[in-house]
Design an enzyme around this catalytic site. Structure first.
Site, mmCIF file in Angstrom:
data_model
loop_
_atom_site.group_PDB
_atom_site.id
_atom_site.type_symbol
_atom_site.label_atom_id
_atom_site.label_comp_id
_atom_site.label_asym_id
_atom_site.label_seq_id
_atom_site.Cartn_x
_atom_site.Cartn_y
_atom_site.Cartn_z
ATOM 1 C CB CYS A 107 36.108 30.840 47.189
ATOM 2 S SG CYS A 107 37.111 31.144 45.713
ATOM 3 N N GLY A 108 34.233 33.497 45.908
ATOM 4 C CA GLY A 108 33.275 33.877 44.874
ATOM 5 C C GLY A 108 33.482 33.114 43.583
ATOM 6 C CG HIS A 109 37.414 31.761 41.649
ATOM 7 N ND1 HIS A 109 38.272 31.985 42.710
ATOM 8 C CD2 HIS A 109 37.763 30.554 41.149
ATOM 9 C CE1 HIS A 109 39.094 30.965 42.840
ATOM 10 N NE2 HIS A 109 38.819 30.085 41.902
ATOM 11 C CG HIS A 228 41.868 37.485 51.174
ATOM 12 N ND1 HIS A 228 41.579 36.546 52.142
ATOM 13 C CD2 HIS A 228 41.757 36.840 49.984
ATOM 14 C CE1 HIS A 228 41.305 35.378 51.554
ATOM 15 N NE2 HIS A 228 41.409 35.541 50.250
ATOM 16 C CG ASP A 254 41.587 36.481 43.226
ATOM 17 O OD1 ASP A 254 41.411 35.883 42.143
ATOM 18 O OD2 ASP A 254 40.797 36.405 44.177
ATOM 19 C CB CYS A 258 38.816 38.943 44.474
ATOM 20 S SG CYS A 258 38.789 38.344 46.201
ATOM 21 N N GLY A 259 35.511 37.632 44.202
ATOM 22 C CA GLY A 259 34.135 37.848 44.636
ATOM 23 C C GLY A 259 34.026 38.340 46.064
ATOM 24 C CB THR A 260 35.328 37.125 49.321
ATOM 25 O OG1 THR A 260 36.687 36.898 48.931
ATOM 26 C CG2 THR A 260 34.574 35.795 49.299
#
Length: 273
Positions: A107-109, A228, A254, A258-260
């Site tokens: 999870c990026g965030h 996703h 999101d 969304c980092g990923t």
């Protein structure tokens, strides 16, 4: 233990506890998305690696995930981050991410939230830091107490390019299946405006794409789910290159970039030249 049925199957909860369970958490906010970091109070997890411990959490302690992020204490937007020991001596900690539907690979965030939280608690100083996740080691750079945090994600790649999906309503869409720490289907010809006012239609087409992926046996990247959906569109501001909507497992969208998903999109751009 007692088992209670839920939307995503049966969740087992401890039938009795000798005293109330105390869970220490810190909530943070990253570009629209909240992260709830579990500092203490989690059950002991079996396994040597973070991936092993994530498997044990899903198999035997899913009640804990639900208690941390689901209603009445949480909601579908919240991402939980459980700190666990790392088998990699170069990592500051291990972390398992999860939401209201289940576990997440990365999870990026959430990574930004974890790093900022640990820095706030005095456990990390400005500079580089490494975290072990179930899908690999990610790196972050803390610029300062009130500055930005940069994240270097796990390796991202296109799994299958130029896929054709026929949806339940008869329309056909095209896109790529890519990995960015989670599995994504990225689609441009969905026919919907990427606008907040258009959320019901965006959710509907993203859900239809997920059903089509499952129906056609395309819902896995290696051993991980394509859970996703990223709908792409033209930018609103002239200085930008695009606009996106990300549909997450559990049905939430999101609120952050969304980092990923961004990693998966960059992999697609590189693959297509």
């Amino acid at each position: 233990m007692q088992s209670l049925p839920g939307k995503h199957g049966v969740v087992a909860y401890p039938a009795r506890m000798s005293k109330p369970l105390e869970i220490t958490i810190v909530d943070s906010h990253t570009e629209g998305e909240p992260t709830r970091v579990v500092i203490a109070g989690a059950p002991a997890l079996a396994g040597r690696t973070v991936q092993d411990m994530a498997t044990d959490l899903a198999a035997h302690h899913d009640w804990f995930r639900s208690a941390v992020v689901c209603e009445p204490r949480g909601n579908e937007v919240l991402v939980g981050a459980l700190l666990v020991p790392s088998a990699d001596p170069t990592c500051a900690t291990g972390v398992i991410y999860f939401n209201s539907a289940g576990l997440l690979g990365m999870c990026g965030h959430g990574t930004i939230g974890v790093v900022r939280t640990l820095a706030h608690l005095g456990q990390l100083a400005p500079g580089p830091v490494r975290l072990e996740t179930p899908v690999g080691v990610v790196e972050a750079q803390i610029s300062g107490a009130n500055e930005g945090i940069e994240v270097a994600n796990v390796r991202s790649f296109v799994h299958r390019a130029g896929m054709t999906l026929r949806l339940d309503d008869g329309r056909t869409v095209h896109g790529d299946i890519a990995w960015g720490g989670n599995g994504f289907f990225l689609c441009e010809d969905h026919g919907e405006a990427i606008e907040l006012s258009n959320l019901p239609a965006l959710n509907q087409v993203a859900c239809a794409i997920q059903r089509a992926l499952e129906r056609d046996g395309l819902s896995m990247v290696n051993s991980y789910p394509v859970d996703h959906v990223e709908l792409l569109g033209p930018p609103r501001a002239p200085g930008n290159h695009g606009r996106s909507f990300v549909y997450c497992p559990g049905g939430a969208y999101d609120r952050s970039p969304c980092g990923t998903g961004t990693s998966a999109k960059l992999a697609c751009l590189e693959a297509h030249g």
